[in-house]
Design an enzyme around this catalytic site. Structure first.
Site, PDB file in Angstrom:
ATOM      1  CG  ASP A 178      -1.972   0.928   1.025  1.00 53.49           C
ATOM      2  OD1 ASP A 178      -2.735   1.594   0.127  1.00 53.49           O
ATOM      3  OD2 ASP A 178      -2.481   1.500   2.284  1.00 53.49           O
ATOM      4  CB  THR A 216     -12.378  -8.264  -5.671  1.00 52.40           C
ATOM      5  OG1 THR A 216     -12.842  -8.546  -3.461  1.00 52.40           O
ATOM      6  CG2 THR A 216     -12.885  -9.541  -6.290  1.00 52.40           C
ATOM      7  CG  ASN A 267      -7.649  -2.722  -6.087  1.00 52.13           C
ATOM      8  OD1 ASN A 267      -6.525  -3.389  -6.179  1.00 52.13           O
ATOM      9  ND2 ASN A 267      -8.067  -1.609  -5.653  1.00 52.13           N
ATOM     10  NE  ARG A 318      -7.258   2.160  -6.219  1.00 59.10           N
ATOM     11  CZ  ARG A 318      -6.263   1.216  -5.834  1.00 59.10           C
ATOM     12  NH1 ARG A 318      -4.941   2.190  -6.163  1.00 59.10           N
ATOM     13  NH2 ARG A 318      -6.303   1.643  -4.058  1.00 59.10           N
ATOM     14  CB  SER A 333      -7.145  -3.731   2.784  1.00 57.29           C
ATOM     15  OG  SER A 333      -7.624  -2.651   3.095  1.00 57.29           O
TER      16      SER A 333
HETATM   17  C1  FPP Z   1      -2.155  -0.055  -3.323  1.00 57.50           C
HETATM   18  O1  FPP Z   1      -1.486   1.381  -2.921  1.00 57.50           O
HETATM   19  C2  FPP Z   1      -1.724  -0.375  -4.286  1.00 57.50           C
HETATM   20  C3  FPP Z   1      -2.221  -1.595  -5.522  1.00 57.50           C
HETATM   21  C4  FPP Z   1      -3.852  -1.028  -5.363  1.00 57.50           C
HETATM   22  C5  FPP Z   1      -1.903  -2.201  -6.406  1.00 57.50           C
HETATM   23  C6  FPP Z   1      -0.381  -3.043  -6.024  1.00 57.50           C
HETATM   24  C7  FPP Z   1      -0.070  -3.129  -7.236  1.00 57.50           C
HETATM   25  C8  FPP Z   1       1.259  -2.954  -7.324  1.00 57.50           C
HETATM   26  C9  FPP Z   1       2.946  -3.427  -7.168  1.00 57.50           C
HETATM   27  C10 FPP Z   1       2.389  -3.587  -9.018  1.00 57.50           C
HETATM   28  C11 FPP Z   1       1.550  -4.891  -9.784  1.00 57.50           C
HETATM   29  C12 FPP Z   1       2.245  -5.879  -9.112  1.00 57.50           C
HETATM   30  C13 FPP Z   1       3.125  -6.752  -9.638  1.00 57.50           C
HETATM   31  C14 FPP Z   1       3.173  -7.968  -8.426  1.00 57.50           C
HETATM   32  C15 FPP Z   1       3.940  -6.892 -10.269  1.00 57.50           C
HETATM   33  P1  FPP Z   1      -2.732   2.467  -3.406  1.00 57.50           P
HETATM   34  O2  FPP Z   1      -2.587   2.199  -5.022  1.00 57.50           O
HETATM   35  O3  FPP Z   1      -4.486   2.424  -2.984  1.00 57.50           O
HETATM   36  O4  FPP Z   1      -1.946   3.604  -2.871  1.00 57.50           O
HETATM   37  P2  FPP Z   1      -2.459   4.698  -1.896  1.00 57.50           P
HETATM   38  O5  FPP Z   1      -2.866   4.353  -0.350  1.00 57.50           O
HETATM   39  O6  FPP Z   1      -1.242   6.273  -1.504  1.00 57.50           O
HETATM   40  O7  FPP Z   1      -3.159   5.246  -2.735  1.00 57.50           O
END
Ligand code: FPP
Length: 241
Positions: free
Chosen positions: A24, A70, A72, A75, A195
């Protein structure tokens, strides 16, 4: 590899078997730099590569990461496509390298709704992984803990297995069948919640939270989390001995 003094007190010869991570903070990391959120996910994918490689190097048995939930799908489309595109890119590279790197992969979640291209890559990495031993990386994609439990309940009911299920018989119907429960669950990014991640499996996991945003996470942070875990006393509902 880190020198002893750099391991933040973590004993890397006595590791937890399974570490799970909620990756995160990508969006906030990007915002702080005036970049689009998608740049944060790209940086997060690099961090995942680095942390997974390090986990393999130190001899961790299982690493599970939350890549796409599920929820996401709600977004913006461009962000969804960026995350799934990063996963695709990673799997392309993994297919080339996993045999040499001795990293197995598994996917938790309903991957049947992903693009045919991504499904094909997942099938290929699955097939290669079945021939390998070594560190197993479980990637949660289109994954939700409640969804997993409901799905397992439906599968169990159709299976003809004796009623009522036991924890052991039921857990064979989860995405994580045959994988030991996580010992340590790490959440960077400053939020204190699960989450919908590994709701069944994390029942006795030690939880570790840090404000560091996922793209800034590194080996040192992993060591801090492992050291904190090693200082805890796991009682599984019993009293201290
Ligand atoms: C949460 O941060 C992160 C995600 C929803 C996506 C995670 C995906 C990756 C790291 C890349 C793809 C994965 C692989 C295995 C190659 P957020 O966007 O919710 O952060 P925020 O809370 O700061 O908005």
């Amino acid at each position: 590899m880190l020198e002893n003094k750099q391991t933040a007190g973590a004993d890397l010869t006595n590791l937890p078997r399974h570490i799970a991570i909620i990756m995160d903070g990508n969006g906030r990391w990007a915002k702080k730099r005036g970049l689009p959120r998608t740049a944060g996910h790209a940086a997060g994918a690099e961090t995942f590569r680095r942390v997974a490689t390090w986990c393999r190097d130190i001899g961790l048995e299982y690493l599970t990461v939350y890549a796409f939930s599920t929820e996401n799908w709600h977004r913006p489309e461009a962000e969804v496509q960026t995350i799934l595109g990063l996963l695709e890119k990673y799997l392309h590279e993994a297919i080339e390298r996993m045999e040499r790197d001795r990293v197995r992969m598994r996917f938790f979640g309903d991957t049947s709704v992903l693009s045919p291209k991504l499904q094909k890559l997942i099938a290929e990495t699955d097939a290669i992984s079945r021939r390998l031993d070594g560190c197993q990386v479980n990637v949660c994609v289109n994954y939700g803990g409640r969804d997993e439990i409901l799905r397992a309940a439906a599968l169990y009911a159709q299976s003809g297995e004796p009623m009522p299920p036991t924890e052991e018989s039921f857990s064979r119907f989860l995405w994580s069948a045959d994988v030991p429960d996580p010992d340590l669950l790490i959440r960077p990014g400053g939020e204190y919640r699960l989450s919908n991640f590994l709701l069944w499996q994390a029942a006795y996991a030690e939880l570790y939270f840090t404000d560091t945003l996922w793209p800034d996470f590194d080996e040192q942070e992993m060591c801090r989390a492992i050291a904190a875990y090693q200082r805890r006393e796991r009682r599984y509902g019993r009293i201290a001995t």
